[in-house]
Design a protein around this motif. Structure first.
Motif, PDB file in Angstrom:
ATOM      1  N   PRO A 119      66.982   9.912  94.275  1.00  8.38           N
ATOM      2  CA  PRO A 119      65.722  10.675  94.316  1.00  8.38           C
ATOM      3  C   PRO A 119      65.629  11.664  93.156  1.00  8.38           C
ATOM      4  O   PRO A 119      66.652  12.155  92.661  1.00  8.38           O
ATOM      5  N   MET A 120      64.404  11.944  92.725  1.00  7.09           N
ATOM      6  CA  MET A 120      64.163  12.886  91.623  1.00  7.09           C
ATOM      7  C   MET A 120      63.220  13.985  92.108  1.00  7.09           C
ATOM      8  O   MET A 120      62.037  13.994  91.762  1.00  7.09           O
ATOM      9  N   PRO A 121      63.711  14.915  92.907  1.00  9.75           N
ATOM     10  CA  PRO A 121      62.831  15.903  93.519  1.00  9.75           C
ATOM     11  C   PRO A 121      62.103  16.811  92.522  1.00  9.75           C
ATOM     12  O   PRO A 121      61.007  17.271  92.782  1.00  9.75           O
ATOM     13  N   GLY A 122      62.705  17.066  91.376  1.00 11.24           N
ATOM     14  CA  GLY A 122      62.066  17.958  90.402  1.00 11.24           C
ATOM     15  C   GLY A 122      61.359  17.236  89.276  1.00 11.24           C
ATOM     16  O   GLY A 122      61.136  17.808  88.194  1.00 11.24           O
ATOM     17  N   LEU A 123      60.973  15.981  89.507  1.00 11.08           N
ATOM     18  CA  LEU A 123      60.428  15.166  88.406  1.00 11.08           C
ATOM     19  C   LEU A 123      59.172  15.771  87.790  1.00 11.08           C
ATOM     20  O   LEU A 123      59.055  15.836  86.569  1.00 11.08           O
ATOM     21  N   ASP A 124      58.221  16.199  88.602  1.00 13.54           N
ATOM     22  CA  ASP A 124      56.961  16.702  88.053  1.00 13.54           C
ATOM     23  C   ASP A 124      57.185  17.916  87.152  1.00 13.54           C
ATOM     24  O   ASP A 124      56.562  18.031  86.086  1.00 13.54           O
ATOM     25  N   GLN A 125      58.089  18.812  87.572  1.00 15.96           N
ATOM     26  CA  GLN A 125      58.391  19.981  86.734  1.00 15.96           C
ATOM     27  C   GLN A 125      59.081  19.565  85.439  1.00 15.96           C
ATOM     28  O   GLN A 125      58.804  20.125  84.375  1.00 15.96           O
ATOM     29  N   LEU A 126      59.963  18.569  85.528  1.00 14.18           N
ATOM     30  CA  LEU A 126      60.652  18.080  84.330  1.00 14.18           C
ATOM     31  C   LEU A 126      59.660  17.444  83.358  1.00 14.18           C
ATOM     32  O   LEU A 126      59.740  17.651  82.142  1.00 14.18           O
ATOM     33  N   LEU A 127      58.708  16.693  83.878  1.00 13.89           N
ATOM     34  CA  LEU A 127      57.700  16.072  83.024  1.00 13.89           C
ATOM     35  C   LEU A 127      56.844  17.141  82.338  1.00 13.89           C
ATOM     36  O   LEU A 127      56.507  17.014  81.152  1.00 13.89           O
ATOM     37  N   GLN A 128      56.512  18.179  83.078  1.00 16.64           N
ATOM     38  CA  GLN A 128      55.730  19.282  82.509  1.00 16.64           C
ATOM     39  C   GLN A 128      56.503  19.938  81.366  1.00 16.64           C
ATOM     40  O   GLN A 128      55.955  20.231  80.298  1.00 16.64           O
ATOM     41  N   LYS A 129      57.808  20.152  81.605  1.00 16.90           N
ATOM     42  CA  LYS A 129      58.661  20.738  80.575  1.00 16.90           C
ATOM     43  C   LYS A 129      58.751  19.819  79.351  1.00 16.90           C
ATOM     44  O   LYS A 129      58.719  20.284  78.204  1.00 16.90           O
ATOM     45  N   ALA A 130      58.845  18.513  79.599  1.00 16.50           N
ATOM     46  CA  ALA A 130      58.929  17.544  78.505  1.00 16.50           C
ATOM     47  C   ALA A 130      57.669  17.581  77.638  1.00 16.50           C
ATOM     48  O   ALA A 130      57.746  17.526  76.400  1.00 16.50           O
ATOM     49  N   VAL A 131      56.522  17.668  78.271  1.00 14.65           N
ATOM     50  CA  VAL A 131      55.258  17.761  77.516  1.00 14.65           C
ATOM     51  C   VAL A 131      55.254  19.025  76.661  1.00 14.65           C
ATOM     52  O   VAL A 131      54.881  18.993  75.479  1.00 14.65           O
ATOM     53  N   GLN A 132      55.700  20.132  77.252  1.00 13.13           N
ATOM     54  CA  GLN A 132      55.752  21.408  76.503  1.00 13.13           C
ATOM     55  C   GLN A 132      56.713  21.336  75.326  1.00 13.13           C
ATOM     56  O   GLN A 132      56.506  21.996  74.305  1.00 13.13           O
ATOM     57  N   LYS A 133      57.762  20.538  75.466  1.00 12.27           N
ATOM     58  CA  LYS A 133      58.775  20.411  74.399  1.00 12.27           C
ATOM     59  C   LYS A 133      58.435  19.269  73.427  1.00 12.27           C
ATOM     60  O   LYS A 133      59.269  18.860  72.632  1.00 12.27           O
ATOM     61  N   ASN A 134      57.211  18.756  73.513  1.00 11.45           N
ATOM     62  CA  ASN A 134      56.720  17.719  72.584  1.00 11.45           C
ATOM     63  C   ASN A 134      57.486  16.399  72.658  1.00 11.45           C
ATOM     64  O   ASN A 134      57.695  15.725  71.649  1.00 11.45           O
ATOM     65  N   ILE A 135      57.887  16.041  73.868  1.00 14.37           N
ATOM     66  CA  ILE A 135      58.504  14.743  74.114  1.00 14.37           C
ATOM     67  C   ILE A 135      57.399  13.681  74.197  1.00 14.37           C
ATOM     68  O   ILE A 135      56.334  13.925  74.754  1.00 14.37           O
ATOM     69  N   PHE A 136      57.655  12.509  73.652  1.00 14.48           N
ATOM     70  CA  PHE A 136      56.672  11.412  73.658  1.00 14.48           C
ATOM     71  C   PHE A 136      56.748  10.564  74.923  1.00 14.48           C
ATOM     72  O   PHE A 136      55.739  10.170  75.493  1.00 14.48           O
ATOM     73  N   GLY A 137      57.980  10.246  75.343  1.00 13.44           N
ATOM     74  CA  GLY A 137      58.146   9.337  76.476  1.00 13.44           C
ATOM     75  C   GLY A 137      59.424   9.620  77.235  1.00 13.44           C
ATOM     76  O   GLY A 137      60.194  10.526  76.895  1.00 13.44           O
ATOM     77  N   THR A 138      59.647   8.842  78.283  1.00  8.03           N
ATOM     78  CA  THR A 138      60.807   9.041  79.144  1.00  8.03           C
ATOM     79  C   THR A 138      61.575   7.739  79.317  1.00  8.03           C
ATOM     80  O   THR A 138      61.087   6.665  78.956  1.00  8.03           O
ATOM     81  N   LYS A 139      62.765   7.851  79.915  1.00  5.45           N
ATOM     82  CA  LYS A 139      63.558   6.664  80.233  1.00  5.45           C
ATOM     83  C   LYS A 139      64.248   6.852  81.572  1.00  5.45           C
ATOM     84  O   LYS A 139      64.700   7.954  81.896  1.00  5.45           O
ATOM     85  N   MET A 140      64.293   5.788  82.379  1.00  5.69           N
ATOM     86  CA  MET A 140      64.983   5.851  83.670  1.00  5.69           C
ATOM     87  C   MET A 140      65.625   4.500  83.943  1.00  5.69           C
ATOM     88  O   MET A 140      65.038   3.465  83.697  1.00  5.69           O
ATOM     89  N   ARG A 141      66.849   4.539  84.485  1.00  6.95           N
ATOM     90  CA  ARG A 141      67.668   3.322  84.568  1.00  6.95           C
ATOM     91  C   ARG A 141      68.057   2.976  86.002  1.00  6.95           C
ATOM     92  O   ARG A 141      68.483   3.838  86.775  1.00  6.95           O
ATOM     93  N   SER A 142      67.893   1.699  86.340  1.00  9.10           N
ATOM     94  CA  SER A 142      68.428   1.097  87.563  1.00  9.10           C
ATOM     95  C   SER A 142      69.368  -0.029  87.116  1.00  9.10           C
ATOM     96  O   SER A 142      69.343  -0.436  85.958  1.00  9.10           O
ATOM     97  N   VAL A 143      70.157  -0.575  88.040  1.00  9.83           N
ATOM     98  CA  VAL A 143      71.061  -1.673  87.676  1.00  9.83           C
ATOM     99  C   VAL A 143      70.936  -2.813  88.687  1.00  9.83           C
ATOM    100  O   VAL A 143      70.896  -2.595  89.899  1.00  9.83           O
ATOM    101  N   ILE A 144      70.878  -4.023  88.141  1.00 12.36           N
ATOM    102  CA  ILE A 144      70.818  -5.252  88.944  1.00 12.36           C
ATOM    103  C   ILE A 144      72.133  -6.002  88.757  1.00 12.36           C
ATOM    104  O   ILE A 144      72.509  -6.333  87.635  1.00 12.36           O
ATOM    105  N   TRP A 145      72.821  -6.274  89.882  1.00 10.68           N
ATOM    106  CA  TRP A 145      74.120  -6.942  89.821  1.00 10.68           C
ATOM    107  C   TRP A 145      74.032  -8.411  90.217  1.00 10.68           C
ATOM    108  O   TRP A 145      74.797  -9.238  89.727  1.00 10.68           O
ATOM    109  N   LEU A 146      73.111  -8.720  91.131  1.00 11.90           N
ATOM    110  CA  LEU A 146      72.998 -10.075  91.665  1.00 11.90           C
ATOM    111  C   LEU A 146      71.544 -10.525  91.679  1.00 11.90           C
ATOM    112  O   LEU A 146      70.622  -9.708  91.642  1.00 11.90           O
ATOM    113  N   ALA A 147      71.348 -11.833  91.748  1.00 10.41           N
ATOM    114  CA  ALA A 147      69.986 -12.391  91.792  1.00 10.41           C
ATOM    115  C   ALA A 147      69.450 -12.328  93.220  1.00 10.41           C
ATOM    116  O   ALA A 147      69.167 -13.346  93.861  1.00 10.41           O
TER     117      ALA A 147
END
Length: 295
Positions: A119-147
């Protein structure tokens, strides 16, 4: 959203440097760089050392916009400075390199052959901070082990649910559902993954743009059709544990697919190297990854 940066990400030649090792992976990154755990006694000292390592990489003449389109940062790096400027501003204003931010909080326990994101409980605040810091985009990772169809569907649904929130905040999300390169079901997992990604792309509003960060596929050019989707800015590849040479060789066989390498980029760099040795090693890596990315 910065249109000049969007143009660069969509049409520029080069690759994305992943400099986003976070709390859990930082000790491993420092150790590979020649700095052991005995060199720091708390998290603040550890993050200072890794920022010095990243600063050395970013300030190197080898780390330039001739070859590198963007760089992915960790939150702690975003909040630090290089030569008096916040890292994102230094990247864009001094180097012409587009800044991204890793926003996930790591992986949940394995279930149904996959690992969802925590879970990312503080995501909205982090996104707001990213915009203020002139970030263009974000990245988030999941992993798939099996089909596992249900597991893969859950991974992609979670990624795109969050991607819509990120896009609504004015940032371009990099969706990263990594298929483990050692999986005995890798090719089948990639087929299921592509089907689920297509379903989610179809559901996006016409003006929502995303990027995809995927494992280098088993079948060459497997993701060409995803690159043609109007919602997709770019499809980039992770090195996934391959050596730099092996990752470059596989990447070069996939037209239009560009690198977003972390370990493979920093391979061979060491705190003990002279600036000349460091810059030469980084230059060779950057040029090799670039060549593989412009096929």
């Amino acid at each position: 959203m910065n249109q000049e940066q969007m143009e660069r990400m969509e049409h520029g030649k080069g690759f994305i440097a992943a400099l986003d090792q976070s709390g859990g992976s930082t000790p491993k990154a420092l150790l590979a760089y020649g700095i052991g755990a005995d060199a720091y006694s708390n998290d603040e000292e550890m993050f200072r050392l890794v920022h010095e390592m990243r600063t050395r990489i970013v300030k190197s003449p080898a780390f330039c916009s001739d070859y590198i389109l963007g760089a992915i940062l960790f939150e702690n790096t975003m909040e630090r400075k290089i030569d008096g400027s916040y890292t994102a501003d230094y990247l864009w204003n001094s180097k012409g390199i587009v800044p991204f931010l890793k926003v996930d909080k790591g992986l949940a326990q394995k279930e149904n052959g996959v690992q969802l994101m925590k879970p990312m409980p503080g995501l909205d605040q982090l996104l707001q901070k990213a915009v203020q810091k002139n970030i263009f985009g974000t990245k988030m990772r999941s992993v798939i082990w099996l089909a596992d169809k249900e597991g893969i569907r859950a991974v992609v649904e979670q990624q795109f649910t969050l991607a819509r929130r990120i896009a609504a905040a004015g940032l371009v999300p990099i969706v990263e559902p990594e298929v483990d390169i050692h999986s005995g079901e890798k090719e089948e997992a990639e087929k299921l993954l592509k089907d689920e990604i297509k379903k989610q792309l179809f559901r996006l509003s016409p003006d929502t743009r995303v990027m995809l960060k995927l494992s280098i596929p088993t079948k060459d050019d497997f993701y060409l059709d995803l690159m043609e989707d109007p919602h997709v800015v770019r499809v980039v590849a992770l090195s996934g544990g391959y050596s730099q040479e092996e990752a470059d060789e596989k990447l070069a066989r996939n037209h239009g697919l560009i690198a977003s390498f972390s370990r493979a980029l920093a391979q061979g760099l060491s705190a003990g190297q002279s600036d000349k040795e460091f810059d030469q090693t980084l230059s060779e890596s950057v040029r090799a990854i670039y060549r593989a990315s412009v096929t």
